[in-house]
Scaffold this active site. Structure first.
Site, PDB file in Angstrom:
ATOM      1  N   ASP A   1      38.865  86.403  59.729  1.00 47.64           N
ATOM      2  CA  ASP A   1      39.553  85.305  60.400  1.00 47.64           C
ATOM      3  C   ASP A   1      40.235  84.462  59.329  1.00 47.64           C
ATOM      4  O   ASP A   1      39.601  83.667  58.651  1.00 47.64           O
ATOM      5  CB  ASP A   1      38.537  84.474  61.188  1.00 47.64           C
ATOM      6  CG  ASP A   1      39.170  83.288  61.914  1.00 47.64           C
ATOM      7  OD1 ASP A   1      40.337  82.953  61.621  1.00 47.64           O
ATOM      8  OD2 ASP A   1      38.491  82.682  62.761  1.00 47.64           O
TER       9      ASP A   1
ATOM     10  N   PHE B   1      33.337  78.901  62.165  1.00 49.16           N
ATOM     11  CA  PHE B   1      34.180  78.231  63.156  1.00 49.16           C
ATOM     12  C   PHE B   1      35.331  79.163  63.489  1.00 49.16           C
ATOM     13  O   PHE B   1      36.235  79.376  62.691  1.00 49.16           O
ATOM     14  CB  PHE B   1      34.729  76.897  62.658  1.00 49.16           C
ATOM     15  CG  PHE B   1      35.547  76.207  63.717  1.00 49.16           C
ATOM     16  CD1 PHE B   1      34.922  75.536  64.759  1.00 49.16           C
ATOM     17  CD2 PHE B   1      36.929  76.272  63.703  1.00 49.16           C
ATOM     18  CE1 PHE B   1      35.670  74.929  65.764  1.00 49.16           C
ATOM     19  CE2 PHE B   1      37.681  75.663  64.709  1.00 49.16           C
ATOM     20  CZ  PHE B   1      37.047  74.998  65.735  1.00 49.16           C
TER      21      PHE B   1
ATOM     22  N   LYS C   1      48.080  79.366  63.196  1.00 52.94           N
ATOM     23  CA  LYS C   1      48.430  78.085  62.596  1.00 52.94           C
ATOM     24  C   LYS C   1      49.749  78.127  61.843  1.00 52.94           C
ATOM     25  O   LYS C   1      50.811  77.949  62.434  1.00 52.94           O
ATOM     26  CB  LYS C   1      47.288  77.591  61.707  1.00 52.94           C
ATOM     27  CG  LYS C   1      46.029  77.211  62.500  1.00 52.94           C
ATOM     28  CD  LYS C   1      44.998  76.562  61.640  1.00 52.94           C
ATOM     29  CE  LYS C   1      43.717  76.269  62.387  1.00 52.94           C
ATOM     30  NZ  LYS C   1      43.831  75.274  63.464  1.00 52.94           N
TER      31      LYS C   1
END
Length: 346
Positions: free
Chosen positions: A233, A148, A262
């Site tokens: 990532d 993802f 984030k």
């Protein structure tokens, strides 16, 4: 009179309004959060909940962290946005802090995590053409099944979740998929046209999947032997979430390209970044890439991570929490230790 004063504060009322006027691209829990502080969130009826999700790790520092909030308010009184058409006095400081924290030469900021992944894809391809000598239009990037990395059209092109792809084609070519955690599959998939391997050190969307010990170390070696960029990532797993600054640190490696986001702004503002050596990010020239909001002077929450020892605190509380979870025998709690590896974190 503001709309909110005309609405009776109840969970059901807010749910009905959202269902009526909001697009149905999420299916959230029927809990309507009104305020939050630290690890706690409170619904409109005043009920308190322990937030174990942390906004997909965007608020690793805790909700409404006072130091980050103070910085946000102080900066908002000065200047909130210059765009990169001008320079501002905060962006250089963020770049320097990220360099000091991570050791990478250069920083390219974006807003959302998906934008950062898109940025990494672009710079990997540029590196492939300019440095590795891949024929124009032939660059390949390898990703893992169960990945993802976002929901843009290009990113869902290499998703293995059919719902993320359904009705959104045609898809961007140039990607290969290998099983997560299988180094030999990565080696077999590499061709002379492979420019990068994109991987999450811990998969999040697939169900918190931790790879076998040694996988990232093997992947780093394979990439190095084949002149392939290793791109990690760490948008969800980074900035202290695992008890280390970044998940890849458990394998003692350093990626060629690091993607973060984030928690970079402590949940106050969307901020992401791509970090790499000058030999990689230095390939970008004015006009190659950009965003109106990137490098804005509002987003920075790095000092809290180090000054308050939040990374070490994550390791301590993670071990404590898992120990307590294993004492439970409720049907929804899996007492097995399979989900916990040598890191001591899930």
């Amino acid at each position: 009179m503001p709309t909110e004063t005309l609405i009776r504060k109840s969970t059901q009322n807010f749910i009905e309004l959202e269902n009526r006027f909001g697009a149905h691209n999420y299916h959230p829990l029927d809990v309507v959060i009104e305020r939050a502080e630290g690890v706690w969130v409170y619904d409109v009826e005043g009920k308190r909940y322990l937030d174990c999700l942390a906004a997909y790790s965007a608020v690793n520092q805790g909700h409404c962290h006072p130091a980050i909030l103070h910085t946000l308010i102080e900066q908002a009184h000065r200047v909130t946005l210059t765009s990169r058409a001008f320079r501002n006095d905060q962006f250089p400081l963020l770049c320097k802090e990220l360099h000091d924290l991570t050791g990478f030469d250069m920083v390219l900021p974006m807003n959302s995590g998906a934008e950062a992944v898109e940025t990494a894809i672009k710079v990997a391809r540029k590196w492939g053409y300019r440095v590795k000598g891949i024929p124009d239009g032939k660059a390949e990037i390898i990703a893992c099944a169960g990945n993802f990395h976002g929901r843009t059209t290009t990113i869902v092109s290499f998703s293995t979740n059919e719902q993320y792809r359904e009705d959104f084609g045609p898809f961007t070519p140039g990607f290969k998929i290998v099983p997560f955690g299988q180094a030999q599959a990565l080696r077999d998939a590499i061709t002379p046209n492979t420019c990068a391997f994109l991987v999450e050190p811990i998969q999040g969307e697939a169900g918190i999947v931790i790879p076998p010990a040694g996988f990232l170390r093997d992947a780093a070696r394979i990439c190095r032997e084949n002149r392939v960029l290793l791109m990690t990532d760490e948008i969800q797993s980074g900035l202290g979430r695992t008890g280390r600054l970044f998940g890849y640190m458990y394998e003692g490696i350093e990626p060629d390209v690091l993607i973060i986001g984030k928690a970079l702004a402590g949940g106050m503002y969307p901020v992401s970044a791509v970090l790499a050596s000058e030999k990689v990010l230095g390939l970008f020239h004015p006009g190659d890439h950009g965003s109106t909001f990137d490098g804005n002077p509002l987003g920075c929450a790095l000092r809290v991570l180090t000054e308050e020892r939040l990374i070490e605190r994550s390791a301590e509380l993670g071990s404590y929490f898992l120990e307590k979870l294993r004492t439970l025998r409720a049907p929804i709690i899996n007492p097995r230790k399979r989900a916990v590896d040598r890191r001591g974190t899930a």
